[in-house]
Scaffold this motif. Structure first.
Motif, PDB file in Angstrom:
ATOM      1  N   LYS A  31      24.879 -34.239   4.961  1.00 41.12           N
ATOM      2  CA  LYS A  31      23.487 -34.619   5.256  1.00 41.12           C
ATOM      3  C   LYS A  31      23.332 -36.110   5.598  1.00 41.12           C
ATOM      4  CE  LYS A  31      19.029 -33.914   2.976  1.00 41.12           C
ATOM      5  NZ  LYS A  31      18.423 -33.519   1.687  1.00 41.12           N
ATOM      6  N   GLY A  53      18.065 -41.788  -5.834  1.00 37.93           N
ATOM      7  CA  GLY A  53      17.424 -40.480  -5.630  1.00 37.93           C
ATOM      8  C   GLY A  53      18.482 -39.513  -5.124  1.00 37.93           C
ATOM      9  N   CYS A  54      19.635 -39.535  -5.815  1.00 32.91           N
ATOM     10  CA  CYS A  54      20.832 -38.839  -5.294  1.00 32.91           C
ATOM     11  C   CYS A  54      20.787 -37.333  -5.477  1.00 32.91           C
ATOM     12  CB  CYS A  54      22.090 -39.386  -5.950  1.00 32.91           C
ATOM     13  SG  CYS A  54      22.142 -39.033  -7.729  1.00 32.91           S
ATOM     14  N   GLY A  55      19.871 -36.823  -6.318  1.00 36.16           N
ATOM     15  CA  GLY A  55      19.822 -35.383  -6.552  1.00 36.16           C
ATOM     16  C   GLY A  55      21.147 -34.865  -7.073  1.00 36.16           C
ATOM     17  N   ASP A  75      19.538 -41.002 -10.325  1.00 38.63           N
ATOM     18  CA  ASP A  75      18.415 -40.066 -10.258  1.00 38.63           C
ATOM     19  C   ASP A  75      17.758 -40.011 -11.627  1.00 38.63           C
ATOM     20  OD1 ASP A  75      17.785 -37.734  -7.963  1.00 38.63           O
ATOM     21  OD2 ASP A  75      16.924 -37.340  -9.939  1.00 38.63           O
ATOM     22  N   ILE A  76      16.475 -39.597 -11.630  1.00 39.24           N
ATOM     23  CA  ILE A  76      15.789 -39.529 -12.933  1.00 39.24           C
ATOM     24  C   ILE A  76      16.025 -38.196 -13.629  1.00 39.24           C
ATOM     25  CG2 ILE A  76      13.923 -41.210 -12.644  1.00 39.24           C
ATOM     26  CD1 ILE A  76      12.180 -38.977 -11.541  1.00 39.24           C
ATOM     27  N   ARG A  77      16.624 -37.242 -12.911  1.00 37.82           N
ATOM     28  CA  ARG A  77      16.784 -35.915 -13.527  1.00 37.82           C
ATOM     29  C   ARG A  77      18.226 -35.686 -13.974  1.00 37.82           C
ATOM     30  NH1 ARG A  77      14.133 -32.479  -8.923  1.00 37.82           N
ATOM     31  NH2 ARG A  77      14.670 -30.676 -10.200  1.00 37.82           N
ATOM     32  N   LEU A  80      20.318 -32.701 -12.759  1.00 34.54           N
ATOM     33  CA  LEU A  80      20.936 -32.828 -11.428  1.00 34.54           C
ATOM     34  C   LEU A  80      22.183 -33.703 -11.508  1.00 34.54           C
ATOM     35  CD1 LEU A  80      17.784 -33.344  -9.140  1.00 34.54           C
ATOM     36  CD2 LEU A  80      18.916 -31.225  -9.804  1.00 34.54           C
ATOM     37  N   ILE A 113      18.188 -40.841   0.529  1.00 40.21           N
ATOM     38  CA  ILE A 113      17.997 -39.703   1.427  1.00 40.21           C
ATOM     39  C   ILE A 113      16.929 -38.770   0.868  1.00 40.21           C
ATOM     40  CG2 ILE A 113      19.157 -37.698   2.485  1.00 40.21           C
ATOM     41  CD1 ILE A 113      20.277 -40.315   3.494  1.00 40.21           C
ATOM     42  N   ASP A 114      15.939 -38.511   1.674  1.00 38.64           N
ATOM     43  CA  ASP A 114      14.874 -37.555   1.316  1.00 38.64           C
ATOM     44  C   ASP A 114      14.267 -37.841  -0.049  1.00 38.64           C
ATOM     45  OD1 ASP A 114      14.999 -36.317   3.711  1.00 38.64           O
ATOM     46  OD2 ASP A 114      16.134 -34.580   3.042  1.00 38.64           O
ATOM     47  N   HIS A 118       9.104 -38.753  -2.432  1.00 40.90           N
ATOM     48  CA  HIS A 118       9.050 -38.203  -3.798  1.00 40.90           C
ATOM     49  C   HIS A 118       8.830 -39.271  -4.872  1.00 40.90           C
ATOM     50  CE1 HIS A 118      10.187 -34.176  -2.543  1.00 40.90           C
ATOM     51  NE2 HIS A 118      11.120 -34.709  -1.777  1.00 40.90           N
ATOM     52  N   PHE A 119       9.219 -40.506  -4.604  1.00 45.05           N
ATOM     53  CA  PHE A 119       9.098 -41.537  -5.635  1.00 45.05           C
ATOM     54  C   PHE A 119       7.632 -41.692  -6.049  1.00 45.05           C
ATOM     55  CE2 PHE A 119      12.906 -43.597  -3.362  1.00 45.05           C
ATOM     56  CZ  PHE A 119      13.817 -43.026  -4.237  1.00 45.05           C
TER      57      PHE A 119
HETATM   58  C1  LIG Z   1      14.367 -34.166  -2.481  1.00 46.04           C
HETATM   59  S1  LIG Z   1      15.421 -34.831  -3.658  1.00 46.04           S
HETATM   60  C2  LIG Z   1      16.686 -35.486  -2.602  1.00 46.04           C
HETATM   61  C3  LIG Z   1      18.011 -35.504  -3.291  1.00 46.04           C
HETATM   62  C4  LIG Z   1      19.185 -35.953  -2.422  1.00 46.04           C
HETATM   63  N1  LIG Z   1      19.060 -37.337  -2.005  1.00 46.04           N
HETATM   64  C5  LIG Z   1      19.320 -35.046  -1.238  1.00 46.04           C
HETATM   65  O1  LIG Z   1      18.991 -35.473  -0.130  1.00 46.04           O
HETATM   66  O2  LIG Z   1      19.742 -33.915  -1.416  1.00 46.04           O
HETATM   67  C6  LIG Z   1      14.616 -36.323  -4.225  1.00 46.04           C
HETATM   68  C7  LIG Z   1      15.263 -36.858  -5.469  1.00 46.04           C
HETATM   69  O3  LIG Z   1      14.641 -38.087  -5.855  1.00 46.04           O
HETATM   70  C8  LIG Z   1      14.672 -38.128  -7.272  1.00 46.04           C
HETATM   71  N2  LIG Z   1      13.725 -39.135  -7.774  1.00 46.04           N
HETATM   72  C9  LIG Z   1      12.378 -39.081  -7.784  1.00 46.04           C
HETATM   73  N3  LIG Z   1      11.882 -40.197  -8.323  1.00 46.04           N
HETATM   74  C10 LIG Z   1      12.929 -40.983  -8.665  1.00 46.04           C
HETATM   75  C11 LIG Z   1      13.066 -42.276  -9.249  1.00 46.04           C
HETATM   76  N4  LIG Z   1      12.006 -42.991  -9.612  1.00 46.04           N
HETATM   77  N5  LIG Z   1      14.303 -42.771  -9.430  1.00 46.04           N
HETATM   78  C12 LIG Z   1      15.390 -42.063  -9.072  1.00 46.04           C
HETATM   79  N6  LIG Z   1      15.335 -40.829  -8.511  1.00 46.04           N
HETATM   80  C13 LIG Z   1      14.121 -40.294  -8.296  1.00 46.04           C
HETATM   81  C14 LIG Z   1      14.329 -36.710  -7.673  1.00 46.04           C
HETATM   82  O4  LIG Z   1      14.677 -36.422  -9.001  1.00 46.04           O
HETATM   83  C15 LIG Z   1      15.124 -35.910  -6.651  1.00 46.04           C
HETATM   84  O5  LIG Z   1      16.395 -35.573  -7.114  1.00 46.04           O
END
Ligand SMILES: C[S@@+](CC[C@H](N)C(=O)[O-])C[C@H]1O[C@@H](n2cnc3c(N)ncnc32)[C@H](O)[C@@H]1O
Length: 251
Positions: A31, A53-55, A75-77, A80, A113-114, A118-119
């Protein structure tokens, strides 16, 4: 009254979780390379990289496999990140590719990425990113679908632009029948949804420590003839950009 009617329509259209309308466009592809271009791996060769935001970590692992010196996926989760660690182990890069919820280690480059749609507080994320870059470091970001994209509501886009036609209350009520995380606003759904637009992103960057090196609003293929600076919020497929620090961090 209106909310109840809209909720009923949504229930009728989609009594269960809708299938993703965007499909699995990145299946079998890397991706980060598709979105940010073939040259990225060369640019990040022998560099310390953060994927914010690595998912589940696919891109971070791909960067580690393709020449980065070290990669930190943030990532915050935690659920994942667990999956991401497993992927790094399976692909043999666990020594150079780490996943955690926080780092204060500085990097040559940050990739995102993506995630900008979401942030929950993208302005503060830009500040964090700036603080995590070494002098002359760069931020490479790609994100979408943005809010006015036909599927910009993500799960809420039960059909193209549905998220703009129904009220937030009706959409959230419909969602609460299929997801039980207690979200009451778009911003509270799993992963978050901040209704990002191109104009808002540009404004955030202007007020941040970054300057735009390049920024491209890539048109949705089928709408490319309609794509211009007046229609771009509705016809853009993804936004991709390279940002650099206006005042390079001290070494
Ligand atoms: C749509 S996913 C994209 C994941 C990955 N980058 C991809 O393209 O497959 C967005 C990600 O941003 C993460 N996220 C949201 N807010 C965040 C924050 N404040 N710090 C770090 N990660 C965050 C979410 O938990 C989620 O895993």
């Amino acid at each position: 009254m209106l909310e109840q009617a809209q909720y009923r329509i949504l229930r009728r259209i989609s009594p269960q979780e809708p299938r993703s309308l965007s499909g699995d466009v990145y299946k079998g592809r890397i991706k980060v390379k598709v979105l940010l271009g073939d040259a990225l791996f060369d640019e990040l060769r022998e560099k310390v990289v953060i994927d914010l935001g690595c998912g589940e970590g696919d891109d971070a692992v791909a960067l580690a496999k393709n020449g980065a010196l070290r990669v930190m996926g943030i990532d915050i989760r935690e659920s994942l990140l667990e999956r991401a660690r497993l992927k790094a182990r399976r692909r043999g890069v666990e020594e150079i590719c780490h996943f955690c919820t926080y780092t204060d280690e500085k990097a040559d480059a940050i990739v995102s990425i993506d995630a900008f749609e979401h942030f929950s507080d993208p302005a503060s994320i830009l500040l964090t990113m700036a603080s995590l870059l070494k002098p002359r470091g760069s931020l490479y970001a790609s994100f979408g679908p943005i809010w006015y994209h036909p599927l910009g509501g993500h799960l809420f886009s039960v059909f193209p632009w549905a998220h703009l036609l129904f009220s937030e209350k009706a959409l959230i009520r419909w969602r609460s029948d299929i997801r039980s995380d207690g979200a009451t606003r778009f911003g509270e759904v799993e992963g978050g949804l901040n209704q990002m637009t191109i104009a808002r992103f540009e404004k955030l960057v202007k007020r941040s420590p970054f300057v735009v090196d390049s920024l491209e609003a890539v048109p949705i293929r089928r709408l490319r003839l309609l794509h211009n600076r007046f229609t771009r919020e509705f016809t853009t497929s993804i936004v991709r950009c390279k940002l650099t620090l206006a005042h390079p961090n001290p070494a």
